[in-house]
Design an enzyme around this catalytic site. Structure first.
Site, PDB file in Angstrom:
ATOM      1  CG  ASN A 118      -1.760   1.196   1.365  1.00 19.50           C
ATOM      2  OD1 ASN A 118      -1.281   2.307   1.157  1.00 19.50           O
ATOM      3  ND2 ASN A 118      -3.011   1.010   1.702  1.00 19.50           N
ATOM      4  CG  ASP A 125      -3.029   4.708   0.816  1.00 20.01           C
ATOM      5  OD1 ASP A 125      -3.095   4.578  -0.414  1.00 20.01           O
ATOM      6  OD2 ASP A 125      -3.855   4.228   1.605  1.00 20.01           O
ATOM      7  CG  HIS A 126       0.966   6.253   4.866  1.00 16.89           C
ATOM      8  ND1 HIS A 126       0.058   7.237   5.192  1.00 16.89           N
ATOM      9  CD2 HIS A 126       0.446   5.091   5.317  1.00 16.89           C
ATOM     10  CE1 HIS A 126      -0.967   6.687   5.837  1.00 16.89           C
ATOM     11  NE2 HIS A 126      -0.754   5.391   5.925  1.00 16.89           N
ATOM     12  CG  HIS A 135      -8.116   4.084   1.340  1.00 16.56           C
ATOM     13  ND1 HIS A 135      -8.238   3.976   2.699  1.00 16.56           N
ATOM     14  CD2 HIS A 135      -9.359   4.390   0.878  1.00 16.56           C
ATOM     15  CE1 HIS A 135      -9.502   4.198   3.047  1.00 16.56           C
ATOM     16  NE2 HIS A 135     -10.193   4.466   1.956  1.00 16.56           N
ATOM     17  NE  ARG A 183      -9.150   8.373   4.565  1.00 15.33           N
ATOM     18  CZ  ARG A 183      -9.385   7.512   5.566  1.00 15.33           C
ATOM     19  NH1 ARG A 183      -8.631   6.454   5.727  1.00 15.33           N
ATOM     20  NH2 ARG A 183     -10.369   7.726   6.410  1.00 15.33           N
ATOM     21  NE  ARG A 225      -7.473  11.351   5.666  1.00 17.92           N
ATOM     22  CZ  ARG A 225      -7.925  10.785   6.785  1.00 17.92           C
ATOM     23  NH1 ARG A 225      -7.129  10.047   7.509  1.00 17.92           N
ATOM     24  NH2 ARG A 225      -9.169  10.963   7.160  1.00 17.92           N
ATOM     25  CG  HIS A 226      -3.443   9.195   1.660  1.00 18.79           C
ATOM     26  ND1 HIS A 226      -4.308   8.492   0.868  1.00 18.79           N
ATOM     27  CD2 HIS A 226      -3.584   8.710   2.920  1.00 18.79           C
ATOM     28  CE1 HIS A 226      -4.953   7.615   1.606  1.00 18.79           C
ATOM     29  NE2 HIS A 226      -4.556   7.720   2.864  1.00 18.79           N
ATOM     30  CD  GLU A 286      -7.738   0.441   1.813  1.00 19.25           C
ATOM     31  OE1 GLU A 286      -6.560   0.138   1.484  1.00 19.25           O
ATOM     32  OE2 GLU A 286      -8.066   0.719   2.968  1.00 19.25           O
ATOM     33  CB  THR A 335      -5.322   4.285   9.532  1.00 18.70           C
ATOM     34  OG1 THR A 335      -5.247   3.232   8.553  1.00 18.70           O
ATOM     35  CG2 THR A 335      -5.349   3.655  10.922  1.00 18.70           C
ATOM     36  CB  THR A 336      -9.173   1.436   7.427  1.00 23.93           C
ATOM     37  OG1 THR A 336      -8.878   2.097   6.203  1.00 23.93           O
ATOM     38  CG2 THR A 336     -10.496   0.713   7.312  1.00 23.93           C
ATOM     39  CD  GLU A 359      -6.755  -6.611   3.349  1.00 18.80           C
ATOM     40  OE1 GLU A 359      -6.639  -6.715   2.116  1.00 18.80           O
ATOM     41  OE2 GLU A 359      -6.159  -5.762   4.021  1.00 18.80           O
ATOM     42  CG  HIS A 386      -5.095  -2.063   9.377  1.00 17.54           C
ATOM     43  ND1 HIS A 386      -4.620  -1.395  10.454  1.00 17.54           N
ATOM     44  CD2 HIS A 386      -5.740  -1.145   8.608  1.00 17.54           C
ATOM     45  CE1 HIS A 386      -4.974  -0.128  10.379  1.00 17.54           C
ATOM     46  NE2 HIS A 386      -5.653   0.059   9.261  1.00 17.54           N
ATOM     47  N   GLY A 387      -1.580  -2.975  10.008  1.00 16.31           N
ATOM     48  CA  GLY A 387      -0.707  -2.958  11.180  1.00 16.31           C
ATOM     49  C   GLY A 387       0.416  -3.989  11.147  1.00 16.31           C
ATOM     50  N   GLY A 437       1.440  -1.459   4.335  1.00 19.25           N
ATOM     51  CA  GLY A 437       1.793  -0.122   3.862  1.00 19.25           C
ATOM     52  C   GLY A 437       2.651   0.660   4.830  1.00 19.25           C
ATOM     53  CG  HIS A 438       2.250   3.424   8.899  1.00 19.11           C
ATOM     54  ND1 HIS A 438       3.017   3.219  10.019  1.00 19.11           N
ATOM     55  CD2 HIS A 438       2.092   4.763   8.778  1.00 19.11           C
ATOM     56  CE1 HIS A 438       3.295   4.385  10.564  1.00 19.11           C
ATOM     57  NE2 HIS A 438       2.748   5.337   9.831  1.00 19.11           N
TER      58      HIS A 438
END
Ligand code: PXP
Length: 239
Positions: A2, A4-5, A38, A40, A44-45, A65, A95-96, A146, A186-187, A208-209
């Site tokens: 991902n 996004d960031h 994603h 959004r 925002r990104h 996403e 985040t989600t 997912e 996620h995470g 992602g993050h």
């Protein structure tokens, strides 16, 4: 991966760098099997133009996403990602935060998924690891589940770790027996990913993050050396 960031950093200056499209290509060259963005509602990104450019540049698979809204449906049909991943979205969240309540909005989601599946775009639903959500996902026509690994990531290295892993193992088996593709995310980071990667029948992880965070640290020294070389070369000295 991902990305996004990468766009989050770019949007801090509303400029062009770092370019998420370039980042996606680098990730693919490094072995990423797919690229997720994603889009959004508040943009925002990732921006619409990023998704359009990625559709042309991504050589693996592009996963879009998005929230199940009319605006996103129109974009998905126009851009035709390889998969669509449906998530709940609240503007104020960082985040989600939780999975999509598929069981609680089954009729609406079935109607939303139908045209996407009809257009040849498999739909994934991001769900909390609960049997009732898996059953609902199969009923509404999702092709992929997912599982939300946020609770696992929070429990990692705490007394709750095994219980959270057991939930993922059990719910993962339900996803497979419902005939759906099993994804998770996620995470996840380089410390807590291995037990999830070992889930029976797992198809994809979405991360992602932690990759973007880590890339800043592992890339920082080179970036400093590069700019120092420019400065000292201009000043006629050694860096
Ligand atoms: N899967 C879903 C559905 C997400 O919303 C996100 C975050 O955008 C991820 C996976 C990736 O999570 P992380 O950035 O924590 O790796």
């Amino acid at each position: 991966m991902n990305i996004d960031h990468i766009a989050t950093v770019r949007q801090a200056r509303r400029g062009t760098q770092p370019d998420p499209v370039e980042a996606a290509s680098l990730a693919e060259l490094a072995g990423a099997n797919g690229i997720t963005v994603h889009l959004r509602e508040d943009r925002r990104h990732i921006q619409d133009e990023d998704v359009r450019r990625l559709r042309t540049s991504v050589r693996t698979r592009l996963n879009l996403e998005m929230a199940p809204t009319d605006e996103m449906m129109a974009l998905a049909i126009a851009i035709r990602p390889d998969t669509v991943m449906l998530v709940p979205e609240r503007r104020t969240e960082l985040t989600t935060e939780g999975g999509l309540d598929v069981a609680g909005s089954a009729a609406r989601l079935a109607e939303f998924i139908r045209p996407l599946s009809g257009a040849g775009i498999p739909v994934s639903v991001f769900i909390d690891a609960q049997a009732r959500q898996v059953e609902a996902a199969a009923k509404v026509g999702a092709a992929i589940c997912e599982l939300h690994t946020g609770p696992w990531a929070h429990a990692f290295a705490t007394p709750d770790e095994q219980a959270q892993l057991d939930i993922l193992v059990k719910t993962g088996a339900l996803v497979r027996s419902a005939g759906l593709q099993l994804n998770a995310g996620h995470g996840l980071d380089r410390h807590n990913t291995a037990p999830v990667a070992a889930l029976a029948g797992l198809h994809e992880l979405h991360i992602g993050h932690s990759i973007v965070s880590r890339s800043i640290l592992v890339g920082l020294a080179d970036a400093v050396r590069e700019i120092k070389a420019v400065i000292y070369a201009a000043a006629g000295g050694d860096s």
